[in-house]
Design a protein around this motif. Structure first.
Motif, PDB file in Angstrom:
ATOM      1  N   LYS A 152       0.819  -1.215   0.000  1.00 30.76           N
ATOM      2  CA  LYS A 152       0.000   0.000   0.000  1.00 30.76           C
ATOM      3  C   LYS A 152       0.853   1.265   0.000  1.00 30.76           C
ATOM      4  N   GLN A 207      -3.899  -0.858  -4.022  1.00 29.14           N
ATOM      5  CA  GLN A 207      -5.232  -0.777  -3.448  1.00 29.14           C
ATOM      6  C   GLN A 207      -5.767  -2.181  -3.189  1.00 29.14           C
ATOM      7  N   GLU A 208      -6.346  -2.377  -2.020  1.00 31.61           N
ATOM      8  CA  GLU A 208      -6.891  -3.679  -1.641  1.00 31.61           C
ATOM      9  C   GLU A 208      -7.829  -4.195  -2.727  1.00 31.61           C
TER      10      GLU A 208
END
Length: 475
Positions: free
Chosen positions: A181, A186-187
């Motif tokens: 991150k 981004q997750e």
């Protein structure tokens, strides 16, 4: 250029070093191992001849290049290089200005010269780096996006000048593929850690899948190296600056006779190692500045089964007169080290930054295995490091289980005339293996200050201290 066979050259260097040590010790009992060994380093340096080129120039502007930072100049630059090489060689000039391009393919007998004020901006469009080419990722060969500057099986090549190579990597481009991150990941987005990427490549390594079948590139998240001469001979990189790299920056792969001279590397992305000679020999890194997001210099020789199959040790590597700033380590050996490393000489360097973690580092484990032998470090000035001046770790691991059946061998590590102002957590930190302890580590004329723990040693022969002081205590 006449090439000396590797084994003969290695034997010559060993004979020379041993002879000088013996002779010097007879004449002066105070002569030390490291001092005498650097005669072999000078022999290596003398063997590396800078490439010579015909007195012909090819300006990329004559091939349709446009210096507006917007027009894609891939075709113009590579046409100039092809014309130069096909006519017997010479200098390809990139003049002052901003030139956008995709991958640059360097050819034999070509000096790619960036004049002062020239900035080469590499495209952010990943499709520009296709089709896939033979390359390598963390010690494993594969078919992937092209390196930004690539040479494959070429001889007598150079990149010179006072210009800048800007990879334009960043949190909006290549870096999020790392899966961290901090670098824009981004997750939920794909990353190199996903099953279709690193785990798949690792399994191909283990199963000895033919390299031609290890096809990645589009739809995968492997970042390309910046400058990668692959199976090249007589390589010079001189004067230029590299910044904003996707991945490893200077990566001589299976090369012989390489000189990196007066180069500046300033790039703080993930895995932004400054210079990574791998399966390479007779390498001279001189008068460079490394300010990196990972190891400043990391000497490698393949990962796990692949390294053992290829079985080309990296050897005869001299690092001198360099300035190491930010980075995980100043001069590092490993972790991709399965074919071994020997005959490494480091002298007259400065290492100093609150973000520099170690000065000299050796890292491996029992899946990597490999050997490290004959490392000589002399006349090093260390201002500040975070963890240790010398760290040897045979339990190195990041993501997964790193325990296997290949016990590393580490021996003959010599530090001499080293001055350290602030050593951080440790002065010397060694974690060897009981099956094969670290052998023959010596410190001569070493002064270390500011170490919270002066010496921490596991599974090593006793360190030999000569005129060495840590935190004011004589050892």
């Amino acid at each position: 250029m006449k090439i000396i066979k590797s084994n003969l050259f290695y034997n010559l260097i060993c004979f020379l070093a041993i002879g000088i040590v013996f002779s010097s010790c007879k004449e002066n009992k105070k002569t030390t191992v490291a001092t005498s060994a650097f005669a072999a380093a000078d022999t290596i340096i003398a063997s590396i001849k800078n490439p010579e080129f015909p007195d012909k120039t090819f300006n990329i502007m004559d091939f349709g290049a446009v210096a507006d930072g917007v027009t894609n100049n891939t075709e113009a630059i590579n046409k100039a290089i092809d014309s130069c090489s096909n006519s017997g060689g010479g200098k390809v000039i990139i003049p002052s200005g901003d030139f956008l391009t995709g991958p640059i393919v360097l050819k034999s007998n070509v000096n790619l010269h960036l004049e002062e004020g020239a900035t080469v901006l590499f495209s952010k469009d990943k499709n520009d780096y296709l089709p896939v080419v033979l390359t390598s990722y963390e010690g494993t060969e594969m078919m992937n996006y092209s390196p930004l500057v690539r040479a494959y099986k070429q001889k007598n090549i150079a990149v010179t000048g006072k210009g800048v190579f800007d990879g334009q990597a960043g949190n909006d481009n290549w870096w999020p593929m790392n899966g961290n991150k901090r670098f824009g990941y981004q997750e939920g987005e794909p990353s190199q850690r996903d099953d279709h990427n690193l785990p798949r490549l690792r399994k191909m390594n283990e199963n000895n899948t033919p390299v031609a079948e290890r096809v990645f590139g589009e739809g995968h998240q492997f970042r390309p190296s910046f400058f990668e001469p692959f199976e090249c001979e007589n390589v010079l990189v001189q004067g230029v600056t590299f910044t904003n790299a996707p991945f490893w920056i200077l990566h001589p792969m299976k090369c012989n006779y390489v000189r990196v001279d007066g180069v500046t590397v300033r790039s703080h992305g993930p895995n932004n190692d400054g210079c990574d000679p791998e399966f390479s020999k007779n390498v001279h890194i001189d008068n460079c500045v490394f300010d990196t997001g990972d190891d400043c210099i990391a000497i490698k020789s393949g990962r796990n089964d692949e390294g053992r199959r290829i079985n080309i040790p990296s050897e005869n590597i001299v690092v001198e007169n360099c300035n190491m700033k930010d980075g995980h380590g100043g001069v590092v050996i490993g972790s991709e080290i399965s074919a071994g490393v020997r005959n490494v000489y480091v002298r007259n360097c400065k290492m100093d930054s609150p973000e520099l973690e170690r000065a000299i580092r050796i890292k491996t484990n029992t899946i990597r295995g490999g050997f490290v032998e004959n490392v000589f470090v002399k006349n090093i000035q260390v201002g500040q490091v975070k963890e240790a001046v010398l760290k040897i770790n045979t339990y190195y691991a990041i993501y997964d289980n790193q325990e296997g059946h290949f016990i590393p061998s580490i021996k003959n590590i010599h530090l001499e005339d080293v001055q350290v102002e602030n050593s951080g957590e440790y002065g010397i930190l060694i974690k060897g293996r009981s099956d094969n302890p670290v052998k023959n580590v010596t410190l001569t004329n070493v002064t270390i200050k500011g170490a919270k723990t002066p010496v921490s040693v596991e599974n090593s022969e006793p360190i030999v201290f000569k005129n060495t002081t840590i935190n004011g205590k004589q050892y």
